[in-house]
Design an enzyme around this catalytic site. Sequence first.
Site, short mmCIF file in Angstrom:
data_model
loop_
_atom_site.label_atom_id
_atom_site.label_comp_id
_atom_site.label_asym_id
_atom_site.label_seq_id
_atom_site.Cartn_x
_atom_site.Cartn_y
_atom_site.Cartn_z
N ARG A 152 49.64 115.09 45.04
CA ARG A 152 49.12 116.21 44.27
C ARG A 152 48.98 117.43 45.18
O ARG A 152 49.86 118.25 45.26
CB ARG A 152 47.79 115.83 43.61
CG ARG A 152 47.98 114.85 42.46
CD ARG A 152 46.69 114.27 41.98
NE ARG A 152 46.04 113.52 43.03
CZ ARG A 152 45.03 112.68 42.87
NH1 ARG A 152 44.52 112.52 41.68
NH2 ARG A 152 44.51 112.01 43.86
N HIS A 160 50.26 109.93 36.49
CA HIS A 160 50.91 108.66 36.87
C HIS A 160 52.22 108.49 36.09
O HIS A 160 53.26 108.11 36.65
CB HIS A 160 50.02 107.46 36.52
CG HIS A 160 48.76 107.35 37.33
ND1 HIS A 160 47.52 107.22 36.76
CD2 HIS A 160 48.56 107.33 38.67
CE1 HIS A 160 46.60 107.11 37.71
NE2 HIS A 160 47.21 107.20 38.88
N LYS A 176 35.82 96.06 43.96
CA LYS A 176 35.59 97.27 43.15
C LYS A 176 35.29 96.88 41.72
O LYS A 176 35.70 95.83 41.26
CB LYS A 176 36.84 98.16 43.17
CG LYS A 176 36.92 99.03 44.40
CD LYS A 176 37.89 100.16 44.15
CE LYS A 176 38.05 101.04 45.38
NZ LYS A 176 39.14 101.99 45.20
O1 PNS Z 1 45.62 104.70 42.81
P1 PNS Z 1 45.03 104.51 44.18
O2 PNS Z 1 43.63 103.93 44.09
O3 PNS Z 1 45.09 105.77 45.00
O4 PNS Z 1 45.96 103.41 44.91
C1 PNS Z 1 45.69 103.02 46.23
C2 PNS Z 1 46.55 101.82 46.65
C3 PNS Z 1 46.51 100.73 45.61
C4 PNS Z 1 47.97 102.26 46.81
C5 PNS Z 1 45.98 101.32 48.00
O5 PNS Z 1 44.60 101.15 47.89
C6 PNS Z 1 46.61 100.00 48.46
O6 PNS Z 1 47.72 99.99 48.92
N1 PNS Z 1 45.84 98.89 48.30
C7 PNS Z 1 46.27 97.56 48.65
C8 PNS Z 1 45.58 97.07 49.92
C9 PNS Z 1 46.33 97.54 51.16
O7 PNS Z 1 47.49 97.27 51.35
N2 PNS Z 1 45.60 98.27 52.03
C10 PNS Z 1 46.15 98.82 53.24
C11 PNS Z 1 46.90 100.11 52.97
S1 PNS Z 1 47.69 100.72 54.41
#
Ligand code: PNS
Length: 157
Positions: free
Chosen positions: A89, A17, A41
């Site tokens: 990744r 990160h 979560k």
């Molecule tokens: O570190 P992560 O868990 O891979 O991050 C995922 C994240 C936070 C980018 C994704 O879960 C997200 O955007 N969550 C917010 C809710 C949302 O907008 N969901 C629809 C995505 S198209």
Amino acid sequence: MTTALVPGSFDPPTNGHIDVISRCAPIFDRVVVGIVINPSKKPMFTPDERREMLIETCQWDNLEVAGFEGLLVDFAREVQADVIVKGLRAMGDFDYELQLAQMNRHLSGIETMFVATRPDLGYLSSSLIKEVASFGGSVDELVPAVVAKALARKLRS
Ligand code: PNS
């Protein structure tokens, strides 16, 4: 002024990160690191703990760290982000990240750009770090020092 939003769970932040964030800092005028707060979560670290770890590790002048609930695109609008930046990744990330990028663009028109993870950090994930640490493995070289300390503290308690 171009603002990039780097979103994630950061539970906890890894060197992967930090690498992505550090590479955004010189490219964009402003970088907002967005910590997702997902009530359904059960994260290991509270949003405040994750924020503290990121602030202590990422000390660029043009960087802000904030938590958000709900849709990423709504938070992007709130912080006036021009672009979402994600680290990629391996191919395993690609299908899912492409889906998110396309949905976010459909919802709000915002573009997502991908930063190719440094090959030596490509195997890192927060969940793997937590698993290794929970069984007593050393993660000292894989996370910032503040995170290693916080993990040790959390696992002791
Ligand atoms: O570190 P992560 O868990 O891979 O991050 C995922 C994240 C936070 C980018 C994704 O879960 C997200 O955007 N969550 C917010 C809710 C949302 O907008 N969901 C629809 C995505 S198209």
